[in-house]
Design a protein around this motif. Structure first.
Motif, PDB file in Angstrom:
ATOM      1  N   ILE A  34       0.814  -1.215   0.000  1.00 60.06           N
ATOM      2  CA  ILE A  34       0.000   0.000   0.000  1.00 60.06           C
ATOM      3  C   ILE A  34       0.853   1.273   0.000  1.00 60.06           C
ATOM      4  O   ILE A  34       0.435   2.322  -0.471  1.00 60.06           O
ATOM      5  CB  ILE A  34      -0.973  -0.023   1.210  1.00 60.06           C
ATOM      6  CG1 ILE A  34      -2.115   0.959   1.010  1.00 60.06           C
ATOM      7  CG2 ILE A  34      -0.250   0.251   2.516  1.00 60.06           C
ATOM      8  CD1 ILE A  34      -3.221   0.815   2.036  1.00 60.06           C
ATOM      9  N   PHE A  35       2.088   1.187   0.518  1.00 64.92           N
ATOM     10  CA  PHE A  35       2.998   2.331   0.532  1.00 64.92           C
ATOM     11  C   PHE A  35       4.139   2.078  -0.447  1.00 64.92           C
ATOM     12  O   PHE A  35       4.646   0.957  -0.545  1.00 64.92           O
ATOM     13  CB  PHE A  35       3.564   2.556   1.935  1.00 64.92           C
ATOM     14  CG  PHE A  35       2.512   2.765   2.990  1.00 64.92           C
ATOM     15  CD1 PHE A  35       1.616   3.817   2.909  1.00 64.92           C
ATOM     16  CD2 PHE A  35       2.408   1.891   4.071  1.00 64.92           C
ATOM     17  CE1 PHE A  35       0.638   4.000   3.878  1.00 64.92           C
ATOM     18  CE2 PHE A  35       1.443   2.062   5.042  1.00 64.92           C
ATOM     19  CZ  PHE A  35       0.549   3.120   4.949  1.00 64.92           C
ATOM     20  N   SER A  36       4.566   3.117  -1.133  1.00 65.78           N
ATOM     21  CA  SER A  36       5.615   2.978  -2.148  1.00 65.78           C
ATOM     22  C   SER A  36       6.974   2.730  -1.501  1.00 65.78           C
ATOM     23  O   SER A  36       7.188   3.001  -0.311  1.00 65.78           O
ATOM     24  CB  SER A  36       5.689   4.246  -3.000  1.00 65.78           C
ATOM     25  OG  SER A  36       6.172   5.337  -2.226  1.00 65.78           O
ATOM     26  N   GLU A  37       7.912   2.233  -2.301  1.00 68.92           N
ATOM     27  CA  GLU A  37       9.278   2.027  -1.810  1.00 68.92           C
ATOM     28  C   GLU A  37       9.886   3.342  -1.353  1.00 68.92           C
ATOM     29  O   GLU A  37      10.629   3.396  -0.373  1.00 68.92           O
ATOM     30  CB  GLU A  37      10.140   1.397  -2.914  1.00 68.92           C
ATOM     31  CG  GLU A  37       9.773  -0.037  -3.250  1.00 68.92           C
ATOM     32  CD  GLU A  37       9.990  -0.960  -2.071  1.00 68.92           C
ATOM     33  OE1 GLU A  37      10.942  -0.735  -1.295  1.00 68.92           O
ATOM     34  OE2 GLU A  37       9.197  -1.911  -1.918  1.00 68.92           O
ATOM     35  N   GLU A  38       9.559   4.419  -2.049  1.00 63.06           N
ATOM     36  CA  GLU A  38      10.074   5.730  -1.651  1.00 63.06           C
ATOM     37  C   GLU A  38       9.566   6.123  -0.275  1.00 63.06           C
ATOM     38  O   GLU A  38      10.315   6.641   0.562  1.00 63.06           O
ATOM     39  CB  GLU A  38       9.657   6.778  -2.684  1.00 63.06           C
ATOM     40  CG  GLU A  38      10.183   8.176  -2.382  1.00 63.06           C
ATOM     41  CD  GLU A  38       9.757   9.185  -3.430  1.00 63.06           C
ATOM     42  OE1 GLU A  38      10.179  10.348  -3.329  1.00 63.06           O
ATOM     43  OE2 GLU A  38       8.990   8.816  -4.357  1.00 63.06           O
ATOM     44  N   MET A  39       8.293   5.863  -0.014  1.00 67.29           N
ATOM     45  CA  MET A  39       7.739   6.174   1.301  1.00 67.29           C
ATOM     46  C   MET A  39       8.388   5.321   2.382  1.00 67.29           C
ATOM     47  O   MET A  39       8.707   5.811   3.471  1.00 67.29           O
ATOM     48  CB  MET A  39       6.226   5.951   1.305  1.00 67.29           C
ATOM     49  CG  MET A  39       5.442   6.966   0.511  1.00 67.29           C
ATOM     50  SD  MET A  39       3.660   6.614   0.575  1.00 67.29           S
ATOM     51  CE  MET A  39       3.013   7.993  -0.378  1.00 67.29           C
ATOM     52  N   LEU A  40       8.603   4.043   2.077  1.00 68.08           N
ATOM     53  CA  LEU A  40       9.173   3.133   3.069  1.00 68.08           C
ATOM     54  C   LEU A  40      10.637   3.431   3.349  1.00 68.08           C
ATOM     55  O   LEU A  40      11.191   2.932   4.333  1.00 68.08           O
ATOM     56  CB  LEU A  40       9.011   1.685   2.610  1.00 68.08           C
ATOM     57  CG  LEU A  40       7.570   1.179   2.528  1.00 68.08           C
ATOM     58  CD1 LEU A  40       7.530  -0.250   2.024  1.00 68.08           C
ATOM     59  CD2 LEU A  40       6.875   1.277   3.882  1.00 68.08           C
ATOM     60  N   ALA A  41      11.264   4.231   2.510  1.00 70.33           N
ATOM     61  CA  ALA A  41      12.656   4.614   2.731  1.00 70.33           C
ATOM     62  C   ALA A  41      12.777   6.031   3.273  1.00 70.33           C
ATOM     63  O   ALA A  41      13.877   6.504   3.551  1.00 70.33           O
ATOM     64  CB  ALA A  41      13.447   4.501   1.426  1.00 70.33           C
ATOM     65  N   GLY A  42      11.657   6.724   3.446  1.00 73.07           N
ATOM     66  CA  GLY A  42      11.679   8.121   3.848  1.00 73.07           C
ATOM     67  C   GLY A  42      11.627   8.335   5.342  1.00 73.07           C
ATOM     68  O   GLY A  42      11.740   7.400   6.148  1.00 73.07           O
ATOM     69  N   GLY A  43      11.415   9.585   5.726  1.00 65.32           N
ATOM     70  CA  GLY A  43      11.460   9.968   7.129  1.00 65.32           C
ATOM     71  C   GLY A  43      10.323   9.412   7.962  1.00 65.32           C
ATOM     72  O   GLY A  43      10.432   9.347   9.189  1.00 65.32           O
ATOM     73  N   TYR A  44       9.217   9.022   7.320  1.00 64.42           N
ATOM     74  CA  TYR A  44       8.071   8.470   8.057  1.00 64.42           C
ATOM     75  C   TYR A  44       8.027   6.947   7.998  1.00 64.42           C
ATOM     76  O   TYR A  44       6.995   6.338   8.251  1.00 64.42           O
ATOM     77  CB  TYR A  44       6.766   9.030   7.492  1.00 64.42           C
ATOM     78  CG  TYR A  44       6.627  10.526   7.629  1.00 64.42           C
ATOM     79  CD1 TYR A  44       6.474  11.120   8.878  1.00 64.42           C
ATOM     80  CD2 TYR A  44       6.649  11.353   6.501  1.00 64.42           C
ATOM     81  CE1 TYR A  44       6.340  12.494   9.001  1.00 64.42           C
ATOM     82  CE2 TYR A  44       6.517  12.733   6.620  1.00 64.42           C
ATOM     83  CZ  TYR A  44       6.364  13.292   7.873  1.00 64.42           C
ATOM     84  OH  TYR A  44       6.236  14.657   7.988  1.00 64.42           O
TER      85      TYR A  44
END
Length: 388
Positions: free
Chosen positions: A354-364
């Motif tokens: 449900i969350f992108s790889e970019e999101m999973l690597a980001g600050g949140y």
């Protein structure tokens, strides 16, 4: 320490076929009937809860899954002496909470005399530092239960819930609502945003000056919070001021769950989800797109009220989210459903996508990993036949 065992008997999904047999269920999907109670699924999208301020504060208590936790049923690892030491420290801290209650004005004088260090009445705050799955939330909830103060004079919530409370009430009203408390427990301290850091640091300072004692959990020592994320001098100054409020107590140990990011179960078909919703008592049924749009119009502090009376959530067409604001709202909804142990049955993409790889690597990323873990657990609960 594992979460408390919970008997789940709200819904019966045993008649729903597994994802592998979706084609078979499609033939029966159009023939929808209400369950034996006459219920038809509710829609979260049709709910616009208005929650009074006193309810928002009154609901700051440990989640139902931590109703039964106590220091006595925390089982320290004999190979990790810091776990037993944490219990001793927290028992002593709980004992200080009633020491000055009978002397008017004593609390404010105590805090002016000494901040952030041990004093005659104990530290102004305790910070439980440790990795995932070592029992920090169990201990924090045990402290809340052990504190010798009336239920209405102690509060328990996550960092996100605290910031949402301030957003809903306004800063001054939040200070007024919490300043009469003896204890504020903050779980999962997260400093993903400099603005939230300043807000919470200022709030805790006001509350400490009013005599409220503080306890918190996180995965980083107080002086290290935010390190590597933001370099602004103002942000780091706020971090140091915040860390001075707490006596840090390290809790070592391995994650009792021994898991990384869990693999979500295969999704069901739209027809299966719909049929199950219509044969389940106290169900809600929504399409994912309209639901996330609706969440943007409901303040996150009201997501708990949004789920009032819902025993199981059914979602059709779950899709990857494309922006941070939507993703963070889903995190809060996942937390409220998990707190209430509400199973979630869904079609579309599995929750671990449900969350992108970019999101999973980001600050949140910590928030997103937690949401995936919790939604996956609730999806597994929905797929598990139970007695109802």
């Amino acid at each position: 320490m594992a979460d408390s065992a919970v008997t789940r008997g709200r819904i019966r999904l045993g008649a729903v076929s597994s994802p592998a047999s979706a084609a078979d269920s499609r033939h029966s999907a159009p023939h929808l009937i209400a369950d034996a109670s006459g219920d038809v699924p509710a829609s979260l999208c049709e709910r616009e809860p208005h929650v009074p301020a006193d309810r928002l504060v009154a609901e700051m208590v440990p989640p139902p899954r931590f109703d039964a936790v106590r220091f006595e049923n925390y089982l320290p690892d004999p190979n990790q002496p810091s776990q037993a030491q944490a219990v001793t420290v927290l028992r002593g801290f709980a004992g200080t909470l009633g020491a000055d209650a009978a002397v008017p004005g004593a609390r404010k004088r105590w805090f002016r005399r000494e901040r952030g260090a041990a004093a005659a009445g104990g530290p102004s705050g305790v910070y439980l530092d440790g990795g995932y799955g070592v029992g920090k939330t169990h201990l924090l909830a045990s402290l809340w239960h052990a504190a010798p103060a009336p239920r209405e004079r102690k509060a328990f919530g996550t960092f996100v819930e605290l910031t949402n409370l301030v957003g809903a009430l306004g800063f001054q009203q939040a200070v007024a609502a919490l300043s009469g408390h003896r204890l504020l427990c903050i779980d999962e301290f997260e400093l993903d945003d400099p603005g939230d850091t300043v807000l919470v640091s200022t709030l805790l300072g006001k509350l400490a000056d009013a005599g409220v004692k503080l306890a918190a959990t996180s995965n980083t020592l107080p002086g290290k919070l935010g390190e590597g994320r933001f370099a602004a001098s103002d942000f780091m100054r706020e971090i140091q001021g915040l860390s001075a409020r707490f006596q840090a107590q390290r809790i070592d140990g391995e994650d009792y769950r021994h898991r990384g990011l869990p693999q979500a179960p295969a999704p069901y078909s739209d027809e299966q989800v719909t049929e199950a919703a219509y044969t389940t008592a106290h169900a809600s049924l929504d399409d994912f797109g309209p639901l996330v749009e609706h969440l943007s119009r409901v303040h996150p502090s009201r997501y708990g009220a949004l789920c009032d009376g819902v025993g199981a959530v059914f979602l059709r067409g779950v899709a990857p989210v494309t922006d941070q604001a939507t993703a963070l709202r889903l995190v809060v909804l996942a937390d409220r459903l998990y707190d209430r142990e509400v199973p979630v049955m869904a079609s579309g993409v599995p929750f671990d996508r449900i969350f992108s790889e970019e999101m999973l690597a980001g600050g949140y990323r910590k928030k997103y990993f937690r949401a995936i873990s919790r939604l996956t657990a609730l999806a597994r609960d929905a797929g598990r036949p139970t007695s109802g």
